[in-house]
Scaffold this motif. Structure first.
Motif, PDB file in Angstrom:
ATOM      1  N   ALA A 192      20.408  14.535  60.083  1.00 39.18           N
ATOM      2  CA  ALA A 192      21.218  15.695  60.463  1.00 39.18           C
ATOM      3  C   ALA A 192      20.760  16.254  61.805  1.00 39.18           C
ATOM      4  CB  ALA A 192      21.146  16.768  59.381  1.00 39.18           C
ATOM      5  N   ARG A 193      19.440  16.293  62.043  1.00 34.00           N
ATOM      6  CA  ARG A 193      18.933  16.773  63.331  1.00 34.00           C
ATOM      7  C   ARG A 193      19.388  15.863  64.473  1.00 34.00           C
ATOM      8  NH1 ARG A 193      13.319  16.606  61.525  1.00 34.00           N
ATOM      9  NH2 ARG A 193      13.145  18.029  59.780  1.00 34.00           N
ATOM     10  N   TRP A 194      19.336  14.565  64.222  1.00 31.74           N
ATOM     11  CA  TRP A 194      19.768  13.616  65.247  1.00 31.74           C
ATOM     12  C   TRP A 194      21.258  13.751  65.528  1.00 31.74           C
ATOM     13  CZ3 TRP A 194      22.804   8.959  64.780  1.00 31.74           C
ATOM     14  CH2 TRP A 194      22.827   8.197  65.951  1.00 31.74           C
ATOM     15  N   LEU A 195      22.072  13.875  64.494  1.00 30.86           N
ATOM     16  CA  LEU A 195      23.513  14.024  64.679  1.00 30.86           C
ATOM     17  C   LEU A 195      23.857  15.270  65.496  1.00 30.86           C
ATOM     18  CD1 LEU A 195      24.734  13.082  61.090  1.00 30.86           C
ATOM     19  CD2 LEU A 195      25.100  11.753  63.179  1.00 30.86           C
ATOM     20  N   LYS A 196      23.120  16.332  65.261  1.00 34.85           N
ATOM     21  CA  LYS A 196      23.357  17.566  66.013  1.00 34.85           C
ATOM     22  C   LYS A 196      23.071  17.383  67.492  1.00 34.85           C
ATOM     23  CE  LYS A 196      22.350  22.520  65.858  1.00 34.85           C
ATOM     24  NZ  LYS A 196      21.612  23.588  65.143  1.00 34.85           N
ATOM     25  N   ALA A 197      22.121  16.501  67.820  1.00 32.52           N
ATOM     26  CA  ALA A 197      21.719  16.300  69.203  1.00 32.52           C
ATOM     27  C   ALA A 197      22.625  15.344  69.968  1.00 32.52           C
ATOM     28  CB  ALA A 197      20.277  15.786  69.254  1.00 32.52           C
ATOM     29  N   VAL A 198      23.176  14.313  69.289  1.00 33.94           N
ATOM     30  CA  VAL A 198      23.851  13.246  70.033  1.00 33.94           C
ATOM     31  C   VAL A 198      25.323  13.504  70.309  1.00 33.94           C
ATOM     32  CG1 VAL A 198      22.252  11.479  69.289  1.00 33.94           C
ATOM     33  CG2 VAL A 198      24.287  11.914  67.914  1.00 33.94           C
ATOM     34  N   GLY A 199      26.045  14.165  69.411  1.00 33.84           N
ATOM     35  CA  GLY A 199      27.433  14.495  69.699  1.00 33.84           C
ATOM     36  C   GLY A 199      28.467  13.468  69.295  1.00 33.84           C
ATOM     37  N   ASN A 200      28.081  12.365  68.647  1.00 36.25           N
ATOM     38  CA  ASN A 200      29.052  11.350  68.214  1.00 36.25           C
ATOM     39  C   ASN A 200      29.851  11.832  67.010  1.00 36.25           C
ATOM     40  OD1 ASN A 200      26.767   9.949  69.626  1.00 36.25           O
ATOM     41  ND2 ASN A 200      28.067   8.166  69.306  1.00 36.25           N
ATOM     42  N   GLN A 201      31.026  11.234  66.825  1.00 38.08           N
ATOM     43  CA  GLN A 201      31.792  11.494  65.611  1.00 38.08           C
ATOM     44  C   GLN A 201      31.076  10.861  64.422  1.00 38.08           C
ATOM     45  OE1 GLN A 201      34.736  13.379  65.192  1.00 38.08           O
ATOM     46  NE2 GLN A 201      34.151  14.024  67.256  1.00 38.08           N
ATOM     47  N   TYR A 202      31.167  11.517  63.272  1.00 41.57           N
ATOM     48  CA  TYR A 202      30.416  11.078  62.096  1.00 41.57           C
ATOM     49  C   TYR A 202      31.324  11.073  60.871  1.00 41.57           C
ATOM     50  CZ  TYR A 202      27.128  11.334  58.161  1.00 41.57           C
ATOM     51  OH  TYR A 202      26.462  11.117  56.983  1.00 41.57           O
ATOM     52  N   ILE A 203      31.201  10.003  60.056  1.00 45.01           N
ATOM     53  CA  ILE A 203      31.897   9.918  58.770  1.00 45.01           C
ATOM     54  C   ILE A 203      30.850   9.756  57.671  1.00 45.01           C
ATOM     55  CG2 ILE A 203      33.436   8.541  57.318  1.00 45.01           C
ATOM     56  CD1 ILE A 203      35.058   7.861  59.764  1.00 45.01           C
ATOM     57  N   HIS A 204      30.984  10.531  56.622  1.00 45.59           N
ATOM     58  CA  HIS A 204      30.048  10.477  55.487  1.00 45.59           C
ATOM     59  C   HIS A 204      30.667   9.622  54.391  1.00 45.59           C
ATOM     60  CE1 HIS A 204      26.479  12.058  53.490  1.00 45.59           C
ATOM     61  NE2 HIS A 204      27.195  12.226  52.387  1.00 45.59           N
ATOM     62  N   PHE A 205      30.036   8.478  54.085  1.00 43.89           N
ATOM     63  CA  PHE A 205      30.524   7.553  53.073  1.00 43.89           C
ATOM     64  C   PHE A 205      29.646   7.691  51.845  1.00 43.89           C
ATOM     65  CE2 PHE A 205      31.129   2.769  51.973  1.00 43.89           C
ATOM     66  CZ  PHE A 205      32.021   3.108  50.976  1.00 43.89           C
ATOM     67  N   ALA A 206      30.201   8.295  50.796  1.00 45.73           N
ATOM     68  CA  ALA A 206      29.403   8.618  49.612  1.00 45.73           C
ATOM     69  C   ALA A 206      30.246   8.439  48.362  1.00 45.73           C
ATOM     70  CB  ALA A 206      28.889  10.053  49.711  1.00 45.73           C
TER      71      ALA A 206
END
Length: 286
Positions: A192-206
């Motif tokens: 989550a910390r990394w995602l906040k820093a990089v700015g890419n689109q994210y999909i959660h597969f669960a």
């Protein structure tokens, strides 16, 4: 299949739950307790800011789980038999799995696993390299604070380890080929910390259940907002219709009052509630 014996650390925490005590989030960051959360045996108890404590939903449900999943009929007797007082500082500390040694200690293995199907250019600390892995292999990103991929790469977070192992079987669910698949430690915050820093689109597969929705909202959506989305496939009605009523029953009373902060998930929650079922891809592989 032979059931795995809990480690000394896990047994101590199970005994605490058995006696009505709560566990901190760091004390539940293992495969065993992560599965207990998914099955509705371990539920959120209190919230202290961003920190959550967990408790057993009820004693009889905990006893049933220990009997069915770990073949433990009497937890205290099992603990006393397996680990004597003299062994606690010797054998248990040597044998204890690294994934169970997380009761308040910072793991030296911070980071997360990544894999891809198509080659992806990446860099760590300014050093460029290509993620181009043989099927069945993964790359562990330790220096995640210095790790980056191009902004046009879609990041897909795979919650379930078994699904992550077989990710090539699910490629039809995603809109593009240039995808970085990531898998974190249970309840780990590095991703989550990394995602906040990089700015890419994210999909959660669960899994399509209330626990996974809670996890996504609490751990990911709360940090990066609508840049993150929860994967809902086109045939979700069919999947939920043949899902697990037992899993729904275990989770429904625990998570039904959790607010839906990502309003895009309301139709999925309504579908789960109307069918009284939850669905996991792993269920059909077993």
């Amino acid at each position: 299949m032979k059931k795995q014996k809990p480690t000394q650390g896990a047994l101590k925490r199970l005994l605490a739950l058995y006696n009505g005590k709560e566990l901190t989030q760091s004390e539940t960051q293992t495969r065993l307790f992560d599965k207990m959360k998914r099955e509705g045996v371990l539920v959120p108890a209190t919230q202290h800011g961003s920190r959550t404590t967990y408790k057993a939903v009820e004693l009889n449900r905990l006893k049933q789980y220990l009997s069915e999943e770990l073949s433990i009929q009497d937890l205290q007797s099992f603990h006393d038999f397996q680990y004597s007082e003299e062994e606690k500082q010797t054998l248990a500390e040597v044998v204890e799995s690294p994934t169970e040694q997380r009761s308040g200690k910072t793991s030296p293995m911070e980071g997360f696993l990544v894999t891809s199907v198509e080659p992806i250019e990446a860099q760590v600390g300014g050093m460029h390299f290509t993620i181009d892995l043989t099927p069945g292999t993964y790359l562990y990103i330790y220096e995640y604070k210095m790790f980056s991929v191009p902004r046009d790469i879609l990041i897909v977070g795979v919650e379930n380890a078994q699904v992550f192992h077989r990710i090539r079987s699910y490629l039809n669910l995603f809109p593009q080929k240039k995808i970085l698949f990531v898998h974190r430690h249970p309840q780990g915050s590095e991703l989550a910390r990394w995602l906040k820093a990089v700015g890419n689109q994210y999909i959660h597969f669960a899994d399509f259940d209330l626990t996974s929705i809670y996890t996504f909202q609490h751990d990911i959506f709360s940090r990066i907002g609508e840049r993150a989305s929860f994967l809902v496939p086109g045939n979700i009605r069919e999947l939920i219709a043949r899902g697990s009523r037992r899993r729904y029953d275990a989770q429904q009373s625990l998570y039904r009052n959790v607010p839906i902060t990502d309003l895009r998930l309301k139709p999925l929650v309504n579908l789960i509630e109307s069918h009284h079922r939850c669905y996991s891809p792993v269920d059909e592989e077993q």
